[in-house]
Design a protein around this motif. Sequence first.
Motif, PDB file in Angstrom:
ATOM      1  N   ASN A  55       0.856  -1.185   0.000  1.00 34.22           N
ATOM      2  CA  ASN A  55       0.000   0.000   0.000  1.00 34.22           C
ATOM      3  C   ASN A  55       0.896   1.240   0.000  1.00 34.22           C
ATOM      4  N   ASP A  56       0.297   2.430  -0.041  1.00 28.59           N
ATOM      5  CA  ASP A  56       1.087   3.661  -0.130  1.00 28.59           C
ATOM      6  C   ASP A  56       2.060   3.808   1.036  1.00 28.59           C
ATOM      7  N   TYR A  57       1.599   3.514   2.238  1.00 30.22           N
ATOM      8  CA  TYR A  57       2.470   3.628   3.409  1.00 30.22           C
ATOM      9  C   TYR A  57       3.676   2.695   3.285  1.00 30.22           C
ATOM     10  N   GLN A  58       3.434   1.463   2.883  1.00 34.03           N
ATOM     11  CA  GLN A  58       4.525   0.504   2.710  1.00 34.03           C
ATOM     12  C   GLN A  58       5.485   0.963   1.614  1.00 34.03           C
ATOM     13  N   CYS A  59       4.966   1.538   0.539  1.00 36.15           N
ATOM     14  CA  CYS A  59       5.819   2.050  -0.538  1.00 36.15           C
ATOM     15  C   CYS A  59       6.771   3.113   0.006  1.00 36.15           C
ATOM     16  N   ILE A  60       6.221   4.057   0.727  1.00 41.93           N
ATOM     17  CA  ILE A  60       7.036   5.135   1.279  1.00 41.93           C
ATOM     18  C   ILE A  60       8.075   4.576   2.247  1.00 41.93           C
ATOM     19  N   GLN A  61       7.665   3.656   3.098  1.00 42.37           N
ATOM     20  CA  GLN A  61       8.606   3.053   4.050  1.00 42.37           C
ATOM     21  C   GLN A  61       9.709   2.283   3.327  1.00 42.37           C
ATOM     22  N   ASN A  62       9.355   1.566   2.273  1.00 43.32           N
ATOM     23  CA  ASN A  62      10.361   0.838   1.494  1.00 43.32           C
ATOM     24  C   ASN A  62      11.363   1.792   0.862  1.00 43.32           C
ATOM     25  N   ILE A  63      10.873   2.880   0.278  1.00 44.04           N
ATOM     26  CA  ILE A  63      11.761   3.857  -0.351  1.00 44.04           C
ATOM     27  C   ILE A  63      12.711   4.453   0.674  1.00 44.04           C
ATOM     28  N   ILE A  64      12.179   4.845   1.821  1.00 46.05           N
ATOM     29  CA  ILE A  64      13.020   5.418   2.887  1.00 46.05           C
ATOM     30  C   ILE A  64      14.065   4.411   3.347  1.00 46.05           C
ATOM     31  N   LYS A  65      13.647   3.165   3.540  1.00 48.99           N
ATOM     32  CA  LYS A  65      14.563   2.126   4.017  1.00 48.99           C
ATOM     33  C   LYS A  65      15.725   1.906   3.048  1.00 48.99           C
ATOM     34  N   VAL A  66      15.413   1.836   1.752  1.00 55.00           N
ATOM     35  CA  VAL A  66      16.461   1.602   0.752  1.00 55.00           C
ATOM     36  C   VAL A  66      17.424   2.788   0.707  1.00 55.00           C
ATOM     37  N   VAL A  67      16.875   3.987   0.712  1.00 52.94           N
ATOM     38  CA  VAL A  67      17.726   5.179   0.644  1.00 52.94           C
ATOM     39  C   VAL A  67      18.631   5.274   1.863  1.00 52.94           C
ATOM     40  N   LYS A  68      18.114   4.927   3.042  1.00 51.06           N
ATOM     41  CA  LYS A  68      18.929   4.986   4.268  1.00 51.06           C
ATOM     42  C   LYS A  68      19.959   3.864   4.320  1.00 51.06           C
ATOM     43  N   THR A  69      19.634   2.729   3.718  1.00 53.43           N
ATOM     44  CA  THR A  69      20.536   1.570   3.750  1.00 53.43           C
ATOM     45  C   THR A  69      21.686   1.715   2.764  1.00 53.43           C
ATOM     46  N   HIS A  70      21.383   2.249   1.588  1.00 50.35           N
ATOM     47  CA  HIS A  70      22.383   2.347   0.529  1.00 50.35           C
ATOM     48  C   HIS A  70      22.710   3.808   0.237  1.00 50.35           C
ATOM     49  N   ASN A  75      23.810  11.366  -1.827  1.00 53.16           N
ATOM     50  CA  ASN A  75      23.108  12.607  -1.483  1.00 53.16           C
ATOM     51  C   ASN A  75      22.952  13.567  -2.658  1.00 53.16           C
ATOM     52  N   ASP A  76      23.109  13.091  -3.884  1.00 57.68           N
ATOM     53  CA  ASP A  76      22.856  13.895  -5.073  1.00 57.68           C
ATOM     54  C   ASP A  76      21.815  13.148  -5.901  1.00 57.68           C
ATOM     55  N   TYR A  77      20.595  13.581  -5.775  1.00 59.65           N
ATOM     56  CA  TYR A  77      19.485  12.874  -6.390  1.00 59.65           C
ATOM     57  C   TYR A  77      19.110  13.417  -7.762  1.00 59.65           C
ATOM     58  N   ALA A  78      19.946  14.246  -8.354  1.00 54.81           N
ATOM     59  CA  ALA A  78      19.631  14.872  -9.643  1.00 54.81           C
ATOM     60  C   ALA A  78      19.304  13.831 -10.710  1.00 54.81           C
ATOM     61  N   GLU A  79      20.078  12.767 -10.760  1.00 53.57           N
ATOM     62  CA  GLU A  79      19.852  11.708 -11.758  1.00 53.57           C
ATOM     63  C   GLU A  79      18.477  11.059 -11.555  1.00 53.57           C
ATOM     64  N   THR A 101       3.546  14.112  -5.817  1.00 52.70           N
ATOM     65  CA  THR A 101       4.267  12.946  -5.311  1.00 52.70           C
ATOM     66  C   THR A 101       5.765  13.125  -5.509  1.00 52.70           C
ATOM     67  N   LEU A 102       6.171  13.717  -6.624  1.00 49.21           N
ATOM     68  CA  LEU A 102       7.587  14.026  -6.842  1.00 49.21           C
ATOM     69  C   LEU A 102       8.093  14.959  -5.741  1.00 49.21           C
ATOM     70  N   SER A 103       7.329  15.984  -5.427  1.00 45.51           N
ATOM     71  CA  SER A 103       7.725  16.914  -4.365  1.00 45.51           C
ATOM     72  C   SER A 103       7.859  16.185  -3.030  1.00 45.51           C
ATOM     73  N   LYS A 107      11.247  15.570  -0.745  1.00 45.93           N
ATOM     74  CA  LYS A 107      11.324  15.927   0.677  1.00 45.93           C
ATOM     75  C   LYS A 107      11.819  14.756   1.522  1.00 45.93           C
ATOM     76  N   ILE A 108      11.253  13.573   1.317  1.00 51.16           N
ATOM     77  CA  ILE A 108      11.654  12.453   2.180  1.00 51.16           C
ATOM     78  C   ILE A 108      13.081  11.974   1.867  1.00 51.16           C
ATOM     79  N   LEU A 109      13.512  12.093   0.638  1.00 53.31           N
ATOM     80  CA  LEU A 109      14.871  11.655   0.309  1.00 53.31           C
ATOM     81  C   LEU A 109      15.938  12.603   0.863  1.00 53.31           C
ATOM     82  N   LYS A 110      15.598  13.852   0.975  1.00 54.59           N
ATOM     83  CA  LYS A 110      16.584  14.830   1.435  1.00 54.59           C
ATOM     84  C   LYS A 110      16.629  14.965   2.946  1.00 54.59           C
ATOM     85  N   GLU A 111      15.735  14.268   3.651  1.00 56.99           N
ATOM     86  CA  GLU A 111      15.740  14.323   5.126  1.00 56.99           C
ATOM     87  C   GLU A 111      16.787  13.405   5.692  1.00 56.99           C
TER      88      GLU A 111
END
Length: 111
Positions: A55-70, A75-79, A101-103, A107-111
Amino acid sequence: MNTPNQWTKKELVAYILLFISNSDLQQSVEETNYIRSRVDKKTYTNVYKQFNKDNDYQCIQNIIKVVKTHNYYENDYAELFADIKLMIYADGESNEMEEATLSFIRKILKE
């Protein structure tokens, strides 16, 4: 599919692109084709299966988890944001939900 902390960069990209493209509750053929052009067929299929389970919550949590793990983007998300922008306009027009959703992703990737 592996747990999020084991995802490859391509799996992360495919997952985020699927999340953005489905934010308006419809994924166009052009958006699908764009995502498939960014990753191989097997990756797309595996990620799509996982995405459909989450679901949407799980998607967001998965994205955050991957970004924090790897540190795929060092820290340059331009690509990544360029890929997202191209996918948003793949069907010839921008959608307010996809832009919002892009915005949110920015926000969550840069935190």
